[in-house]
Write a protein that holds these residues in place. Sequence first.
Motif, PDB file in Angstrom:
ATOM      1  N   PRO A   1       1.020  -4.089   8.415  1.00 39.49           N
ATOM      2  CA  PRO A   1       1.908  -4.628   9.446  1.00 39.49           C
ATOM      3  C   PRO A   1       2.016  -3.710  10.660  1.00 39.49           C
TER       4      PRO A   1
ATOM      5  N   THR B   1      -1.811  -9.397   7.152  1.00 38.90           N
ATOM      6  CA  THR B   1      -0.829  -9.610   6.091  1.00 38.90           C
ATOM      7  C   THR B   1       0.427  -8.836   6.434  1.00 38.90           C
ATOM      8  N   GLN B   2       1.567  -9.438   6.213  1.00 41.85           N
ATOM      9  CA  GLN B   2       2.838  -8.810   6.534  1.00 41.85           C
ATOM     10  C   GLN B   2       3.607  -8.407   5.272  1.00 41.85           C
ATOM     11  N   THR B   3       3.738  -9.330   4.330  1.00 47.15           N
ATOM     12  CA  THR B   3       4.600  -9.084   3.181  1.00 47.15           C
ATOM     13  C   THR B   3       3.832  -8.447   2.028  1.00 47.15           C
ATOM     14  N   PRO B   4       4.546  -7.781   1.116  1.00 50.05           N
ATOM     15  CA  PRO B   4       3.889  -7.249  -0.091  1.00 50.05           C
ATOM     16  C   PRO B   4       3.189  -8.332  -0.899  1.00 50.05           C
ATOM     17  N   ASP B   5       3.767  -9.519  -0.972  1.00 49.15           N
ATOM     18  CA  ASP B   5       3.140 -10.607  -1.731  1.00 49.15           C
ATOM     19  C   ASP B   5       1.792 -10.991  -1.116  1.00 49.15           C
ATOM     20  N   GLU B   6       1.731 -11.042   0.221  1.00 52.19           N
ATOM     21  CA  GLU B   6       0.459 -11.345   0.889  1.00 52.19           C
ATOM     22  C   GLU B   6      -0.564 -10.255   0.626  1.00 52.19           C
ATOM     23  N   SER B   7      -0.107  -9.006   0.597  1.00 51.69           N
ATOM     24  CA  SER B   7      -0.999  -7.890   0.316  1.00 51.69           C
ATOM     25  C   SER B   7      -1.550  -7.978  -1.104  1.00 51.69           C
TER      26      SER B   7
END
Length: 473
Positions: A287, A329-335
């Motif tokens: 991010p 990707t921004q969120t931990p879930d996206e990562s």
Amino acid sequence: MALLTFIGAIQEVTGSCYLLETHNGDRVLLECGMRQGRNERQGSRDNEASNRAAFPFDPKSLKAVVISHAHIDHSGLLPRLAKEGYKGPIYATESCCELLELMLMDSANIQEKDAEWENKWRARLGRPPISPIYTQDDAEKALTLRRGISYGSTVEVAHGVRVTFHNAGHILGSAIVEIEIHEQGLTRRLVFSGDLGNTCSPLMRTPTPLSRADVVLLESTYGDRDHRDNHETLQELAEILEQAQKDGGNVLIPAFAVGRTQDLIYYLGRFYQEGRLPQQMVFLDSPMAARANDIYLRHTGEFSDTDREYIRGTGTVKLSEWLPVLRTTQTPDESMAINRIKSGAIIIAGSGMCTGGRIVHHFKHNLWREECHVVFPGFQAQGTLGRAIVEGAESVRVLRQRIAVRAKIHTLGGFSAHAGQSQLIQWVSHFEHKPELYLIHGERAKMDVLQRTLLERLDWKANIPEPGDRIAI
């Protein structure tokens, strides 16, 4: 007579810090960097103790702080400085001031999370908790002190002390710092190179040559060698990407969010525009790097004319047109979702030396796979995870687990944002009358090579200071 004390980045590549004291008692701090990795001089001891140690000066006594650029090893202790009472101005270039907000708030978040993680383990062991080195509130205090100065403008930062920033070509907003000291009817000139850019780096301009100085501080990160030819480096990267696609694995690229990531996106975009990018998925899993991209795009006037015209010539006006397969990707879930992809992806993530950040999570899922490739596009400091992998470790500790290193490892020194040996010598050779020269910001072995080469090529004896040394300006 003014005095300069060498505090940090002395025979090491992190923790840049120098204290200037004038005849009338004014103090100006040049750089306030955090130490990263492990200090070669200290063996295996972690540098966190150094970052927590008391400053060798009273922060309240400083008249001003001058920062060459936003990388954490040059600016990362500014929040701690503000926490301990500094309330004066922090001078930097205008675009550097923008990047400082990004870098320092991210660093503060890391300090808070690291302390939280450490305290969970300490609680289980019955040990007392620790506090973060600084917090986001401390970073916000420091950010209120920023004073943006344009390249070429001169500002008086203390009585009789004038600072001018010149383009260093390293990252956006990076500066060579020229300091004029006027006292007792005399003018003395100190020039600090900051981190000088590689003339082959994309986007950035060539470092500004200067000719007048009484004392020069010269960085020496790559004082022992030149970088590989840029064209050859790009060809090697293209071949790595092609081979990775054939092998059926992913390509992992640890990269600094500011500077290196933007270079990589520029090159991958060129490959895409030229039909030479085999992968159809490029993930920017940072991010902070995504926000840095936005800052870079707001300051395209600082780009080199050649690269700016190349981008315009392709007819692209947005990053989504330059590299359409790029996904941020921004969120931990996206990562975490990226790790379900086993083939055909390029994953760019921080940190650049693998000391933390999202790259270590991708290592956990890819480093042990023979079909995967890891590309190191920049310097890996002594004691970092990246350095261990580059030096051939068969296994490494990642997220408290031992992971085998079976992926193919590549180092691309030609992508460095630092000047190589010949570029350092060429830049410093512009100075007339061979001013006093001090080598800083480099490992001792590399400094020794640069010192010998300067003597052989220019008949110029460079000094290598020890931590705590003081010189008269």
